[in-house]
Design an enzyme around this catalytic site. Structure first.
Site, PDB file in Angstrom:
ATOM      1  N   HIS A 115       4.908  10.356 -23.996  1.00 11.34           N
ATOM      2  CA  HIS A 115       6.339  10.261 -23.635  1.00 11.34           C
ATOM      3  C   HIS A 115       6.907  11.662 -23.420  1.00 11.34           C
ATOM      4  CE1 HIS A 115      10.689   9.588 -23.940  1.00 11.34           C
ATOM      5  NE2 HIS A 115      10.711  10.418 -24.972  1.00 11.34           N
ATOM      6  N   ASP A 125      13.601  28.007   5.481  1.00 10.76           N
ATOM      7  CA  ASP A 125      12.788  27.105   4.658  1.00 10.76           C
ATOM      8  C   ASP A 125      12.375  27.914   3.431  1.00 10.76           C
ATOM      9  OD1 ASP A 125      10.731  25.255   3.640  1.00 10.76           O
ATOM     10  OD2 ASP A 125      10.820  24.344   5.619  1.00 10.76           O
ATOM     11  N   TRP A 164       3.133  16.354 -28.454  1.00  7.73           N
ATOM     12  CA  TRP A 164       3.033  17.117 -27.194  1.00  7.73           C
ATOM     13  C   TRP A 164       2.678  18.576 -27.442  1.00  7.73           C
ATOM     14  CZ3 TRP A 164       5.966  21.097 -24.758  1.00  7.73           C
ATOM     15  CH2 TRP A 164       7.057  21.581 -25.501  1.00  7.73           C
ATOM     16  N   SER A 169       0.976  24.477 -10.595  1.00  2.00           N
ATOM     17  CA  SER A 169       2.027  24.024  -9.679  1.00  2.00           C
ATOM     18  C   SER A 169       3.330  24.768  -9.963  1.00  2.00           C
ATOM     19  CB  SER A 169       2.216  22.511  -9.830  1.00  2.00           C
ATOM     20  OG  SER A 169       3.382  22.100  -9.184  1.00  2.00           O
ATOM     21  N   SER A 170       3.674  24.900 -11.253  1.00  2.58           N
ATOM     22  CA  SER A 170       4.924  25.578 -11.621  1.00  2.58           C
ATOM     23  C   SER A 170       4.906  27.039 -11.205  1.00  2.58           C
ATOM     24  CB  SER A 170       5.130  25.523 -13.140  1.00  2.58           C
ATOM     25  OG  SER A 170       5.499  24.243 -13.535  1.00  2.58           O
ATOM     26  N   HIS A 197       9.443  27.842 -26.552  1.00  2.00           N
ATOM     27  CA  HIS A 197      10.888  28.044 -26.577  1.00  2.00           C
ATOM     28  C   HIS A 197      11.452  28.441 -25.212  1.00  2.00           C
ATOM     29  CE1 HIS A 197      14.766  27.808 -28.278  1.00  2.00           C
ATOM     30  NE2 HIS A 197      15.032  28.782 -27.451  1.00  2.00           N
ATOM     31  N   GLU A 239      10.321  27.512 -22.539  1.00  2.00           N
ATOM     32  CA  GLU A 239      10.254  26.243 -21.820  1.00  2.00           C
ATOM     33  C   GLU A 239      11.544  25.432 -22.000  1.00  2.00           C
ATOM     34  OE1 GLU A 239       8.257  24.826 -19.722  1.00  2.00           O
ATOM     35  OE2 GLU A 239       9.041  22.770 -19.821  1.00  2.00           O
ATOM     36  N   TYR A 294      14.463  26.604 -22.201  1.00  2.00           N
ATOM     37  CA  TYR A 294      15.472  27.142 -21.285  1.00  2.00           C
ATOM     38  C   TYR A 294      15.100  26.902 -19.830  1.00  2.00           C
ATOM     39  CZ  TYR A 294      17.580  28.623 -25.453  1.00  2.00           C
ATOM     40  OH  TYR A 294      18.152  28.580 -26.684  1.00  2.00           O
ATOM     41  N   SER A 340      27.649  24.335 -12.852  1.00  2.00           N
ATOM     42  CA  SER A 340      28.543  25.384 -12.357  1.00  2.00           C
ATOM     43  C   SER A 340      28.952  25.157 -10.902  1.00  2.00           C
ATOM     44  CB  SER A 340      27.875  26.763 -12.492  1.00  2.00           C
ATOM     45  OG  SER A 340      27.587  27.032 -13.837  1.00  2.00           O
ATOM     46  N   HIS A 365      11.372  29.920 -34.917  1.00  2.00           N
ATOM     47  CA  HIS A 365      12.236  28.905 -35.532  1.00  2.00           C
ATOM     48  C   HIS A 365      11.603  27.515 -35.502  1.00  2.00           C
ATOM     49  CE1 HIS A 365      14.463  28.554 -31.397  1.00  2.00           C
ATOM     50  NE2 HIS A 365      13.411  27.774 -31.416  1.00  2.00           N
ATOM     51  N   HIS A 366      10.473  27.378 -34.797  1.00  2.00           N
ATOM     52  CA  HIS A 366       9.759  26.099 -34.820  1.00  2.00           C
ATOM     53  C   HIS A 366       8.787  26.014 -35.989  1.00  2.00           C
ATOM     54  CE1 HIS A 366      11.239  24.760 -30.890  1.00  2.00           C
ATOM     55  NE2 HIS A 366      11.230  26.049 -30.598  1.00  2.00           N
ATOM     56  N   THR A 406      25.571  31.261 -24.638  1.00  2.00           N
ATOM     57  CA  THR A 406      25.810  29.838 -24.352  1.00  2.00           C
ATOM     58  C   THR A 406      27.293  29.524 -24.500  1.00  2.00           C
ATOM     59  OG1 THR A 406      23.614  29.413 -25.275  1.00  2.00           O
ATOM     60  CG2 THR A 406      25.000  27.508 -24.838  1.00  2.00           C
ATOM     61  N   LYS A 411      29.220  30.511 -21.491  1.00  2.00           N
ATOM     62  CA  LYS A 411      29.132  29.533 -20.407  1.00  2.00           C
ATOM     63  C   LYS A 411      30.082  28.366 -20.643  1.00  2.00           C
ATOM     64  CE  LYS A 411      24.591  30.387 -18.563  1.00  2.00           C
ATOM     65  NZ  LYS A 411      24.964  30.208 -17.147  1.00  2.00           N
ATOM     66  N   ARG A 447       9.822  12.075 -38.353  1.00  2.00           N
ATOM     67  CA  ARG A 447       9.573  11.706 -36.962  1.00  2.00           C
ATOM     68  C   ARG A 447       8.096  11.362 -36.796  1.00  2.00           C
ATOM     69  NH1 ARG A 447       9.746  17.596 -33.842  1.00  2.00           N
ATOM     70  NH2 ARG A 447       9.258  16.286 -32.043  1.00  2.00           N
TER      71      ARG A 447
HETATM   72 CU   CU1 Z   1      12.807  26.859 -29.823  1.00  2.00          CU
END
Ligand code: CU1
Length: 526
Positions: A78, A107, A143, A170-171, A254, A256, A258, A269, A303-304, A329, A332, A451
């Site tokens: 998932h 293009d 994941w 690809s990315s 992390h 990722e 963002y 925006s 922090h993870h 943040t 924004k 979890r």
């Molecule tokens: Cu993080």
């Protein structure tokens, strides 16, 4: 075209694939954008189906629908499907459609590589989803693919590793394309500090992708050699360290986060100034805030892993660095609110999603601050509080911006107005059911429900039932989105050149004075 023997230059046209076949060879950024967006939509429903199986299992304590192994596989796939299949390709779809138009390029810079970038995605998706079918089922490690579980798993883990490699390639190609297009192909007058915000956010996102996708590739390659070639990178018995995988993974993971939210900031925006009928407040500060968030994202990964036994100084560094991200943040959020302030606002569907984004994403931001506090995180680590937090960031953040952006640009993309009434119904159903699904998960987490476990203690039942009912409502409501999109593509009221009362020109999201033209029509170069 009729048969034209003797006219070699016509051969190309005679053999150009017709119908859907054209999409296999297309180099047109709009076609490729549409491919990405449809791929994203399909993956959204595939990943959503898995979420509903998870929520069905969690409707009551005990094991009813899937066994614990399959449950773990569902949570793993998932997440991977939603992150790499739904959210990231969704934003790449927007990038393909909008960036060339917004900077006045003909293009994308590397149009053929663009085609390849997309067509790598379906095989990766087949590997991921197909891994359920191999002996032992899909990877059940979560994941994050933490060893030792991911070293012990069956061939599905290899399929997942290969899928991650393909999607990473690809990315990276997509990012090179986006950076090159933005830096080399802007029309005269389009200086960097006049670029529309969506272009800026994607430019920064593309650098993030190029910086961290190879790090993830390195981590999963070491995992692969640990699995098959006798290395012991992550095996303590062989002199390795499973904790090292976590450090490498989250150095990717992390940023990722963002990668999945900066393009959302860009889309929001554009929507808010349009429906507030005021230029974006604080353009330059938006650019610098985006860049600050990107830079800070590289120094907060710890922090993870507050619970793995880092020194207190390490924990405190990661805590304070993480909290620092609240500053840009906050800039924004302040700017979006200041843009709306005293604006002449209307609330068409894109604006509803944008205002929903600002409100609900901010809840996810605040719960992120709660998680960032080391001693608090040690008690809520691996609980449903974290699940609630990142779904506020990813659903009412990333997904809301994708849906808001789709409603916003569908008139431009299709030439038709979508059904406004159904769009609004879709927004309100989504928002009610989203909160019903995920808000109670904060309470479950604070009460200690872990979890990624298919069973739970009976005192958690009521909040789980509310969450599961919400999830089914949320899932079914998204069929309405699919219907509105298809209906809009097939017909409807013809969209005017500027569907939103002329307020959606790019000059609304750039600093004044605006560029001398807005690229609604391709600029001329003489
Ligand atoms: Cu993080």
């Amino acid at each position: 075209m009729e048969a034209t023997q003797g006219h070699a230059h016509d051969d190309h046209h005679d053999h150009a694939p017709q119908g859907f076949g054209h999409y296999f060879t297309t180099t047109n950024h709009k076609d490729i954008g549409s491919l990405y967006l449809w791929f994203s939509m399909i993956m959204f429903f595939v990943g959503g189906f898995m979420a509903l199986v998870i929520r069905a299992e969690l409707f009551q304590p005990g094991i009813q629908i899937v066994n614990p192994d399959v449950f773990n596989q569902l949570t793993t796939i998932h997440a991977l499907v939603m992150i790499f299949g739904a959210v990231m390709p969704g934003f790449v779809g927007f990038a393909n459609w909008q960036i060339p138009l917004m900077v006045g390029a003909s293009d994308m810079a590397f149009a053929r590589m663009n085609n390849w970038s997309f067509w790598l995605m379906p095989p990766a998706a087949i590997l991921l989803v197909g891994s359920f079918l191999v002996p032992g089922g899909a990877a059940g490690s979560g994941w994050t693919l933490y060893p030792p579980l991911s070293v012990q798993g069956g061939m599905s883990v290899d399929m997942t590793i290969l899928a991650v490699h393909i999607m990473g390639a690809s990315s990276i190609m997509g990012s090179i394309n986006i950076i090159t297009t933005i830096l080399n192909m802007r029309a005269p007058g389009m200086t960097l500090m006049r670029m529309p915000m969506f272009v800026w956010t994607w430019l920064i996102t593309a650098y993030l992708l190029i910086a961290v996708m190879p790090v993830l590739a390195g981590a999963v390659t070491m995992l692969l050699t640990d699995r098959h070639f006798g290395t012991h990178f992550f095996n303590a018995a062989g002199g390795g360290d499973p904790t090292m995988f976590m450090h490498i993974f989250w150095f990717f993971g992390h940023p990722e986060v963002y990668i999945m939210i900066l393009p959302a900031f860009g889309i929001i925006s554009h929507i808010i100034p349009t429906f507030a009928r005021k230029p974006l407040f604080g353009y330059a500060s938006m650019v610098y805030a985006t860049a600050s968030i990107a830079l800070l994202s590289f120094i907060v990964w710890g922090h993870h892993m507050f619970t793995v036994g880092m020194p207190a100084a390490g924990n405190l560094f990661f805590m304070y660095a993480t909290m620092l991200i609240a500053v840009p943040t906050g800039v924004k959020v302040f700017n979006w609110i200041a843009t709306m302030w005293k604006g002449s606002m209307t609330f068409e569907t894109p604006m509803l999603f944008a205002v929903g984004f600002v409100s609900l994403f901010t809840i996810g931001g605040f719960s992120g601050l709660v998680c960032a506090i080391t001693p608090v995180d040690i008690t809520i680590h691996n609980t449903y509080y974290v699940v609630a937090h990142f779904h506020y960031v990813l659903f009412s953040g990333a997904i809301y911006s994708i849906m808001g952006g789709a409603y916003f640009w569908l008139p431009k993309w299709t030439g038709h107005m979508y059904d406004e009434k159904l769009g609004k119904v879709h927004f309100w159903l989504t928002t009610i059911f989203f909160n019903l699904t995920f808000f109670p998960q904060h309470f479950l987490g604070l009460a200690g429900m872990p979890r990624r476990i298919p069973d739970y203690a009976p005192q958690f039942t009521e909040f789980n039932q509310i969450s599961s009912i919400g999830a089914f409502g949320l899932g079914i409501s998204q069929l309405l989105f699919l219907y509105v999109v298809i209906k809009c593509i097939r017909g409807g009221v013809k969209a005017p050149a500027k569907p939103w009362e002329g307020a959606e020109g790019l000059e609304w999201t750039v600093p004044s004075p605006a560029p001398y033209h807005t690229f609604e029509t391709p600029p001329s170069f003489h």
